[in-house]
Enzyme design. Sequence first.
Site, PDB file in Angstrom:
ATOM      1  N   HIS A 108     -42.713  26.561  32.150  1.00  0.00           N
ATOM      2  CA  HIS A 108     -42.754  27.589  31.113  1.00  0.00           C
ATOM      3  C   HIS A 108     -41.742  27.290  30.008  1.00  0.00           C
ATOM      4  CE1 HIS A 108     -44.168  30.476  34.517  1.00  0.00           C
ATOM      5  NE2 HIS A 108     -45.092  29.616  34.163  1.00  0.00           N
TER       6      HIS A 108
ATOM      7  N   ASP B  45     -43.756  34.640  25.891  1.00  0.00           N
ATOM      8  CA  ASP B  45     -44.651  33.794  26.657  1.00  0.00           C
ATOM      9  C   ASP B  45     -45.546  34.663  27.527  1.00  0.00           C
ATOM     10  OD1 ASP B  45     -43.220  34.481  28.950  1.00  0.00           O
ATOM     11  OD2 ASP B  45     -42.555  32.445  29.400  1.00  0.00           O
TER      12      ASP B  45
ATOM     13  N   ALA C 252     -51.848  27.729  40.309  1.00  0.00           N
ATOM     14  CA  ALA C 252     -52.003  28.324  38.967  1.00  0.00           C
ATOM     15  C   ALA C 252     -53.418  28.061  38.444  1.00  0.00           C
ATOM     16  CB  ALA C 252     -50.924  27.801  38.027  1.00  0.00           C
TER      17      ALA C 252
END
Length: 476
Positions: A18, A115, A391
């Site tokens: 991230h 984000d 993910a």
Amino acid sequence: MDQERLHIAIITSPGVGHLIPVLQLGNRLANNHYLQVTVLAVTTQTSPIESQLVSTLNDANNINIIKIPLPDISSLLQPNDTIVTHLAIMMREARQGIRSAISAMTPHPHVLIVDLFSSESLPIAEEFQMQKYVYVPCSARFLALTTYLHVLDKKVIGQYVEQIEPLKIPGCEPVHCEDVPDPMLDRTKRQYDEYVRMGIDFTTLSDGILLNTWTDMDSTSLDALKYNEDLRAVVKVPVYDIGPLTREVDPASSEGDNVMEWLDMQSCDSVLFVSFGSGGTLSAHQITELAWGLELSKQRFVWVVRSPAGSATDGSFFTGGTDQDRPVPDFLPEGYLTRTKKFGLVVPSWAPQVKILNHPSVGGFLSHCGLNSVYESIKGGVPMISWPLYAEQRMNATILVEELGVAIRPAVLPVKKTVEREEIEMMVRSLMEGVEGNTMRERVKELRESAKEALGINGSSYKSMCEFIRSCGMKN
């Protein structure tokens, strides 16, 4: 605002995967568009690689960084909570620290970008009269699915993975049910509810969405996000395709010199790079099978290996790099390093991936298909063996294999079944010395040029970034 420099604050959630795309967005805005950028970084302090990235950013003169204290969330967690739930709760509880940091800035930033795990901080921007955007460092198909999920939630009965037909999103290629992101695997878990909420937040709380992709990566989904009437009725806000933003090779860096020296001695396109990103982990049995597959293939390889983590596929998400200074692990097959020393190099935990993928001797990448790694491989001109773990990586793998033709993959998803040594040997040989591998190598180089053009002055991504900046009230 035209008379002053636009100041953009960007929030990042914990995790190297991230942090990297936020740093690249900040660098792009500061270095290519000459804007003032402040990164509000919520970090775990448990990952050496994450700390190194924050330190590197802190040393840069063009970007300011403010570390946001990570709140104690232990009392809010349940025993079986996933990484997604951890992140959602972390960022929810970090809001007060984020608000305090923005309040202390004089003057306040003009724009807040969050984000994908920080969407609940978007209302903070309204308190300070800031414009507000979401940065999604994922594929267009992922964004389409995420924003459309609350519609599917009402339509689909039962678990998504048990559906016979693929999931249909207006204007997009259907999503294979086995490819859905982890939060959609079980609708009874807390991470599913968090994921549904995030998709709604993106389109109802923001003024627009920045997407780290470009036209040729998934043109059908991107066009649908921008122009399909049915999907636009759900998405509502503008979508700006500004990618692929990736790390660049730092020629002055001495990181991984021993690896680079080894690569310097190998011939062009002869080495397979094997790495599962900053968070990916394998079981002990799968590590053994992978070791034997690489050995049997007789192909040259650099393998970034970390300790087995049982059934966890994201076991080092919060701790990436903690064992990079340890000696080469002893859980490999007996005598492995001796038998493979003439053609293989095993590296504990971490290696300078961008430098490796841009080295002329590297001709293939066995990857978990996190989007950072995918883009770094494409920009290095390196085809892939797709080995998705968690993910949205299964969705990325499908795009790479079935639509772009720049990767191959095991017959059965690695999360469902151990990939045996014979299949690994076959895939490695096919990629590194077969006709299929050469074809993919040519295709990925074409895609690399497409990405380069998109980011150029007259490219679609550059123009989209300028459009975003203009939407903030600044001339570019």
